[in-house]
Design a protein around this motif. Structure first.
Motif, mmCIF file in Angstrom:
data_model
loop_
_atom_site.group_PDB
_atom_site.id
_atom_site.type_symbol
_atom_site.label_atom_id
_atom_site.label_comp_id
_atom_site.label_asym_id
_atom_site.label_seq_id
_atom_site.Cartn_x
_atom_site.Cartn_y
_atom_site.Cartn_z
ATOM 1 N N GLY A 89 25.893 21.615 18.841
ATOM 2 C CA GLY A 89 26.196 22.941 18.334
ATOM 3 C C GLY A 89 25.826 23.181 16.889
ATOM 4 O O GLY A 89 26.177 24.217 16.316
ATOM 5 N N TYR A 90 25.099 22.248 16.268
ATOM 6 C CA TYR A 90 24.710 22.452 14.872
ATOM 7 C C TYR A 90 23.690 23.578 14.766
ATOM 8 O O TYR A 90 22.688 23.593 15.484
ATOM 9 C CB TYR A 90 24.129 21.150 14.295
ATOM 10 N N THR A 91 23.930 24.534 13.852
ATOM 11 C CA THR A 91 23.029 25.683 13.747
ATOM 12 C C THR A 91 22.388 25.800 12.374
ATOM 13 O O THR A 91 21.595 26.703 12.130
ATOM 14 C CB THR A 91 23.792 27.001 14.030
ATOM 15 N N GLY A 92 22.743 24.906 11.448
ATOM 16 C CA GLY A 92 22.167 24.971 10.096
ATOM 17 C C GLY A 92 20.747 24.448 10.064
ATOM 18 O O GLY A 92 20.121 24.182 11.102
ATOM 19 N N GLN A 93 20.227 24.300 8.820
ATOM 20 C CA GLN A 93 18.847 23.816 8.691
ATOM 21 C C GLN A 93 18.765 22.332 9.036
ATOM 22 O O GLN A 93 19.643 21.545 8.672
ATOM 23 C CB GLN A 93 18.342 24.042 7.254
ATOM 24 N N ARG B 196 32.641 18.389 11.852
ATOM 25 C CA ARG B 196 32.212 18.719 10.491
ATOM 26 C C ARG B 196 30.898 19.502 10.484
ATOM 27 O O ARG B 196 30.376 19.819 9.420
ATOM 28 C CB ARG B 196 32.035 17.424 9.674
ATOM 29 N N LEU B 197 30.380 19.808 11.658
ATOM 30 C CA LEU B 197 29.067 20.454 11.728
ATOM 31 C C LEU B 197 29.079 21.849 11.094
ATOM 32 O O LEU B 197 28.087 22.290 10.528
ATOM 33 C CB LEU B 197 28.593 20.527 13.189
ATOM 34 N N ASP B 198 30.246 22.529 11.175
ATOM 35 C CA ASP B 198 30.327 23.896 10.646
ATOM 36 C C ASP B 198 30.241 23.945 9.126
ATOM 37 O O ASP B 198 29.808 24.942 8.557
ATOM 38 C CB ASP B 198 31.629 24.558 11.105
ATOM 39 N N GLN B 199 30.658 22.854 8.459
ATOM 40 C CA GLN B 199 30.635 22.862 6.992
ATOM 41 C C GLN B 199 29.217 22.625 6.455
ATOM 42 O O GLN B 199 28.944 22.848 5.287
ATOM 43 C CB GLN B 199 31.585 21.784 6.428
ATOM 44 N N LEU B 200 28.314 22.140 7.339
ATOM 45 C CA LEU B 200 26.991 21.724 6.876
ATOM 46 C C LEU B 200 25.969 22.856 6.989
ATOM 47 O O LEU B 200 25.952 23.611 7.965
ATOM 48 C CB LEU B 200 26.505 20.524 7.697
ATOM 49 N N ALA C 31 17.916 14.628 16.564
ATOM 50 C CA ALA C 31 17.828 16.081 16.342
ATOM 51 C C ALA C 31 18.278 16.834 17.589
ATOM 52 O O ALA C 31 19.055 17.792 17.518
ATOM 53 C CB ALA C 31 16.397 16.459 15.979
ATOM 54 N N ARG C 32 17.779 16.387 18.710
ATOM 55 C CA ARG C 32 18.120 17.042 19.977
ATOM 56 C C ARG C 32 19.634 17.021 20.177
ATOM 57 O O ARG C 32 20.248 18.009 20.568
ATOM 58 C CB ARG C 32 17.386 16.284 21.082
ATOM 59 N N ARG C 33 20.253 15.875 19.876
ATOM 60 C CA ARG C 33 21.696 15.757 20.099
ATOM 61 C C ARG C 33 22.482 16.616 19.117
ATOM 62 O O ARG C 33 23.514 17.183 19.480
ATOM 63 C CB ARG C 33 22.108 14.291 20.019
ATOM 64 N N VAL D 16 23.708 16.677 4.269
ATOM 65 C CA VAL D 16 23.838 15.247 4.544
ATOM 66 C C VAL D 16 22.495 14.676 5.011
ATOM 67 O O VAL D 16 21.705 15.364 5.648
ATOM 68 C CB VAL D 16 24.959 14.987 5.587
ATOM 69 N N ASP D 17 22.275 13.398 4.647
ATOM 70 C CA ASP D 17 21.109 12.655 5.138
ATOM 71 C C ASP D 17 21.569 11.675 6.205
ATOM 72 O O ASP D 17 22.504 10.907 5.985
ATOM 73 C CB ASP D 17 20.466 11.844 3.997
ATOM 74 N N LEU D 18 20.883 11.683 7.352
ATOM 75 C CA LEU D 18 21.187 10.697 8.394
ATOM 76 C C LEU D 18 20.074 9.662 8.450
ATOM 77 O O LEU D 18 18.887 10.006 8.359
ATOM 78 C CB LEU D 18 21.298 11.359 9.771
ATOM 79 N N ALA D 19 20.472 8.408 8.569
ATOM 80 C CA ALA D 19 19.489 7.371 8.906
ATOM 81 C C ALA D 19 19.212 7.500 10.404
ATOM 82 O O ALA D 19 20.020 8.090 11.133
ATOM 83 C CB ALA D 19 20.051 5.989 8.591
ATOM 84 N N ASN D 20 18.103 6.912 10.864
ATOM 85 C CA ASN D 20 17.834 7.068 12.293
ATOM 86 C C ASN D 20 18.634 6.090 13.146
ATOM 87 O O ASN D 20 18.455 6.013 14.353
ATOM 88 C CB ASN D 20 16.325 7.008 12.596
ATOM 89 N N THR D 21 19.531 5.365 12.493
ATOM 90 C CA THR D 21 20.461 4.509 13.242
ATOM 91 C C THR D 21 21.868 5.116 13.264
ATOM 92 O O THR D 21 22.776 4.559 13.870
ATOM 93 C CB THR D 21 20.531 3.107 12.611
ATOM 94 N N ASP D 22 22.053 6.249 12.571
ATOM 95 C CA ASP D 22 23.373 6.900 12.573
ATOM 96 C C ASP D 22 23.628 7.591 13.909
ATOM 97 O O ASP D 22 22.700 8.082 14.548
ATOM 98 C CB ASP D 22 23.449 7.948 11.441
ATOM 99 N N ASP D 23 24.905 7.639 14.279
ATOM 100 C CA ASP D 23 25.284 8.304 15.524
ATOM 101 C C ASP D 23 25.674 9.749 15.217
ATOM 102 O O ASP D 23 26.636 9.990 14.487
ATOM 103 C CB ASP D 23 26.477 7.558 16.158
ATOM 104 N N PRO D 24 24.937 10.719 15.761
ATOM 105 C CA PRO D 24 25.233 12.124 15.448
ATOM 106 C C PRO D 24 26.654 12.541 15.835
ATOM 107 O O PRO D 24 27.197 13.491 15.266
ATOM 108 C CB PRO D 24 24.188 12.903 16.248
ATOM 109 N N HIS D 25 27.274 11.807 16.757
ATOM 110 C CA HIS D 25 28.644 12.140 17.158
ATOM 111 C C HIS D 25 29.636 12.022 16.009
ATOM 112 O O HIS D 25 30.697 12.635 16.043
ATOM 113 C CB HIS D 25 29.081 11.254 18.322
ATOM 114 N N GLU D 26 29.276 11.247 14.987
ATOM 115 C CA GLU D 26 30.188 11.110 13.843
ATOM 116 C C GLU D 26 30.343 12.408 13.064
ATOM 117 O O GLU D 26 31.247 12.539 12.241
ATOM 118 C CB GLU D 26 29.695 9.989 12.919
ATOM 119 N N LEU D 27 29.451 13.370 13.305
ATOM 120 C CA LEU D 27 29.550 14.648 12.590
ATOM 121 C C LEU D 27 30.347 15.689 13.372
ATOM 122 O O LEU D 27 30.559 16.799 12.885
ATOM 123 C CB LEU D 27 28.149 15.194 12.303
ATOM 124 N N VAL D 28 30.801 15.308 14.575
ATOM 125 C CA VAL D 28 31.574 16.266 15.378
ATOM 126 C C VAL D 28 32.830 16.671 14.595
ATOM 127 O O VAL D 28 33.517 15.837 14.016
ATOM 128 C CB VAL D 28 31.962 15.655 16.740
#
Lengths: 378, 134
Positions: B74-78, B44-48, B67-69, B30-42
Motif C-alpha cells: 500500500g505504499y504510495t509515496g515516491q 509506518r508506510l503512511d509517514q514516508l 519494490a513490488r511488495r 528511508v533507504d532500504l538495503a536489498n536484504t531488508d524485509d519490506p514488511h518491517e515498514l508495515v
C-alpha cells in the motif's frame, strides 16, 4: 525430465478428477545434479501463474549472488530446506493470488482453441494389420517406433534420427524436407522435435503407416531403434563445442555400430544411454540408465560411467561406477556392463534399469573393473 | 553527485535527510538495503514520502521484488531504485512500481537522458504480466 528442472510441472488430476499440476522446484543437472522437491502435490490449473511467480519471487529474494555457479534455484532449495521454502512459496502465493482477476484464464482459453485436436478420420485399419503380419521390417519398426494414440485407429510415430553409425540427432536438408512433406500428407501437418533428438508425428492414421514407413526407409529414416541402446542422446562434444572436454558423437556412433554388429540391441531391450562431453551435462548423462561423461584428464579424454539414472517420474541421479575409461576403452567397458546385465537378469522382460535396482552396483562394478578374466568370460 | 531519472528525464538529486531502516523513527525518507524485509515498514508506510531501494549492481535483482511488495503493502509515496541500474532496465523498474532511479554520474554520462526516455516512452506496452493479471 520434469524433476530435473528449476521448476517442474507434472500434469495430474485430483480425487475429484480436476486437472492441475504437481509442482517441483530445485531440480537440475550440470555440475550439481539434483532432483527437484515437490512443494505442492496438487495445484489447480488456474493457480499456475501466481504460483510460479511466487516461486520466482522467493528465489529472487533468497538466491545466491556471490557465486554465479550457485545462483540457481536448486542451490537455494538445498540451502533453505524443502519445508521452509514450501512455507515461503505458499505465503507469497497467498499474497499474489488475489491480484489475478481472470485475464490469464481468458487468454489460456484462446490458446487452447489454437491447439484443438485435428479432425480425425474414421477409416478401416485392416491394411495396417495385414502389413504388420506380412512384413517383418515393418513389424520391427512398428514395435519400437510407434506409441499408442488415444484414438485406436491412430498411432504416434517417432522418426528415429539415430541410424547406426550416423551422428545422433542429425538430419540432412533433403530428409527434413521429406519429413515435413510426410507430416503434411499423413500427420495432420503436425510435427514435433523430442528432447531425445528424434522427430515425432503425433497423429498418423494406421492405414497410412505402411506407406509412411516405406518413404522413411528410402530416405534412411526407417531405423527401428526408439528406446533401445542406439537411441542415444549425445551432446555435440569436442567435435563442435568450445566448452567440451571430450568427444561425444564418435562414442555414440561406435556404441551403436558395435552392438549392431553383435546383434544384441533387441536382446538388451529398453535402455537409455546418454553422453555428455563436459560437466555441464547437455547430454543429461545423470539421468541415463547408463550415463557417460567425457572429461579431460591431463590432456587425455577420460570417460566416467554412471548407472541407474532415470529421468521419468521415478527420477534418480545415476551412481558413479568408479575410475573412468580411456577413449579406446569406453565401448568395451559398456559391453562388460551389458554382458553382466544379460547374465544376471531374471527374465528377458526384466529391463536393465529394473535389474540394476534389484541387484545394485556391485555386480556391474565387478564386471567393469575386476581383472581380465571378467573380460574373457564376456 | 547523482542524477534522478524519471519519465520526465534527468534532474539533479537534491540533499535530503534519508535514514537507513534501522535508524528510522519519525523521518519521512528511508533507504532500504536489498536484504531488508519490506514488511518491517508495515504501519509506518503512511509517514514516508520517499523510499530508495539499493541496487549494488545492475544484475542483482532483489530490489525488483522489494519494490513490488512495497506497492502491494500500500505504499504510495515516491519509490526510487538507488544505484547503477542501466537504461535497458527502466521499463522493468517502472512496471514493478519504481517511479524512477537515482543513478551515479558515470552511468548518467555513459547513458544520456535520451536512452532512458526511449525506454520511458512505452514502458506500459508489452507489459504482459499486468495484462495476464487483469
Amino acid at each position: 525430465m520434469t524433476k530435473a528442472h528449476d521448476i517442474g510441472l507434472r500434469m495430474v488430476r485430483n480425487a475429484a478428477g480436476e486437472p492441475g499440476f504437481e509442482v517441483m522446484v530445485g531440480g537440475g543437472l550440470g555440475r550439481t545434479p539434483m532432483i527437484g522437491v515437490t512443494v505442492r502435490e496438487f495445484l489447480p490449473e488456474a493457480d499456475l501463474l501466481p504460483y510460479v511467480e511466487a516461486v520466482l519471487s522467493v528465489y529472487n529474494t533468497l538466491g545466491r549472488r556471490d557465486n554465479k555457479y550457485k545462483a540457481r534455484i536448486k542451490i537455494t532449495v538445498h540451502e533453505t530446506g524443502a519445508a521452509e521454502i514450501t512455507r515461503m512459496i505458499e505465503a507469497r502465493f497467498a499474497e499474489l493470488r488475489p491480484l489475478f482477476g481472470g485475464a490469464d484464464q481468458k487468454l489460456l482459453a484462446e490458446i487452447r482453441e489454437a491447439f484443438a485436436p485435428p479432425a480425425f478420420r474414421n477409416a478401416p485399419v485392416d491394411a495396417y494389420d495385414a502389413f504388420y503380419k506380412a512384413d517383418p521390417t515393418f513389424r520391427a519398426w512398428a514395435d519400437t517406433n510407434l506409441t499408442v494414440h488415444r484414438n485406436a485407429q491412430y498411432a504416434i510415430v517417432t522418426i528415429s534420427l539415430k541410424a547406426h553409425g550416423e551422428t545422433p540427432g542429425d538430419a540432412t536438408s533433403a530428409q527434413m524436407r521429406l519429413i515435413a512433406d510426410l507430416a503434411e500428407k499423413y500427420g495432420h501437418s503436425d510435427l514435433r522435435i523430442s528432447h531425445e533428438q528424434n522427430v515425432i508425428l503425433p497423429h498418423v492414421h494406421k492405414s497410412d503407416l505402411p506407406t509412411l514407413h516405406a518413404a522413411l526407409l528410402q530416405a534412411g529414416l526407417g531405423t527401428a531403434n526408439v528406446g533401445l541402446l542406439s537411441d542415444i542422446i549425445a551432446c555435440p562434444g569436442m567435435d563442435y563445442c568450445a566448452l567440451a572436454t571430450a568427444r561425444s558423437i564418435p562414442v555414440a556412433q561406435e556404441l551403436a555400430t558395435h552392438f549392431e554388429a553383435l546383434k544384441l540391441e533387441h536382446e538388451i531391450g529398453p535402455l537409455k544411454i546418454k553422453i555428455s562431453g563436459c560437466i555441464n551435462a547437455c547430454g543429461h548423462h545423470h539421468v541415463g540408465h547408463i550415463g557417460i561423461l567425457g572429461l579431460d584428464r591431463a590432456g587425455v579424454e577420460n570417460y566416467q560411467i554412471t548407472l541407474g539414472g532415470d529421468g521419468t517420474e521415478t527420477a534418480v541421479i545415476g551412481d558413479k561406477t568408479g575410475p573412468g575409461f580411456a577413449y579406446t576403452e569406453i565401448v568395451p567397458a559398456i559391453e562388460r556392463i551389458l554382458r553382466a546385465y544379460l547374465g544376471l537378469r531374471l527374465e528377458p522382460s526384466e529391463t536393465f534399469l529394473q535389474a540394476f535396482r534389484r541387484v545394485g552396483m556391485e555386480p556391474f562394478k565387478t564386471a567393469l573393473y575386476e581383472s581380465d578374466s571378467a573380460q574373457d568370460a564376456a | 553527485m547523482t542524477v534522478i531519472v524519471t519519465d520526465a528525464g534527468f534532474s539533479p538529486a537534491t540533499q535530503r535527510e534519508i535514514v537507513a531502516l534501522a535508524d528510522l523513527t519519525d523521518q519521512t525518507a528511508v533507504d532500504l538495503a536489498n536484504t531488508d524485509d519490506p514488511h518491517e515498514l508495515v504501519g509506518r508506510l503512511d509517514q514516508l514520502t520517499l523510499i530508495r531501494v539499493a541496487f549494488p549492481a545492475f544484475n542483482d535483482g532483489r530490489a525488483f521484488t522489494i519494490a513490488r511488495r512495497l506497492r502491494e503493502l500500500g505504499y504510495t509515496g515516491q519509490l526510487l531504485a538507488l544505484g547503477p541500474v542501466i537504461a535497458d532496465q527502466y521499463a522493468m523498474l517502472r512496471r514493478v512500481g519504481f517511479d524512477g532511479a537515482e543513478i551515479p554520474d558515470e552511468i548518467a554520462a555513459r547513458q544520456p537522458a535520451d536512452q532512458w526516455q526511449f525506454r520511458a516512452a512505452d514502458w506500459k506496452q508489452h507489459h504482459y504480466q499486468a495484462r495476464l493479471r487483469a
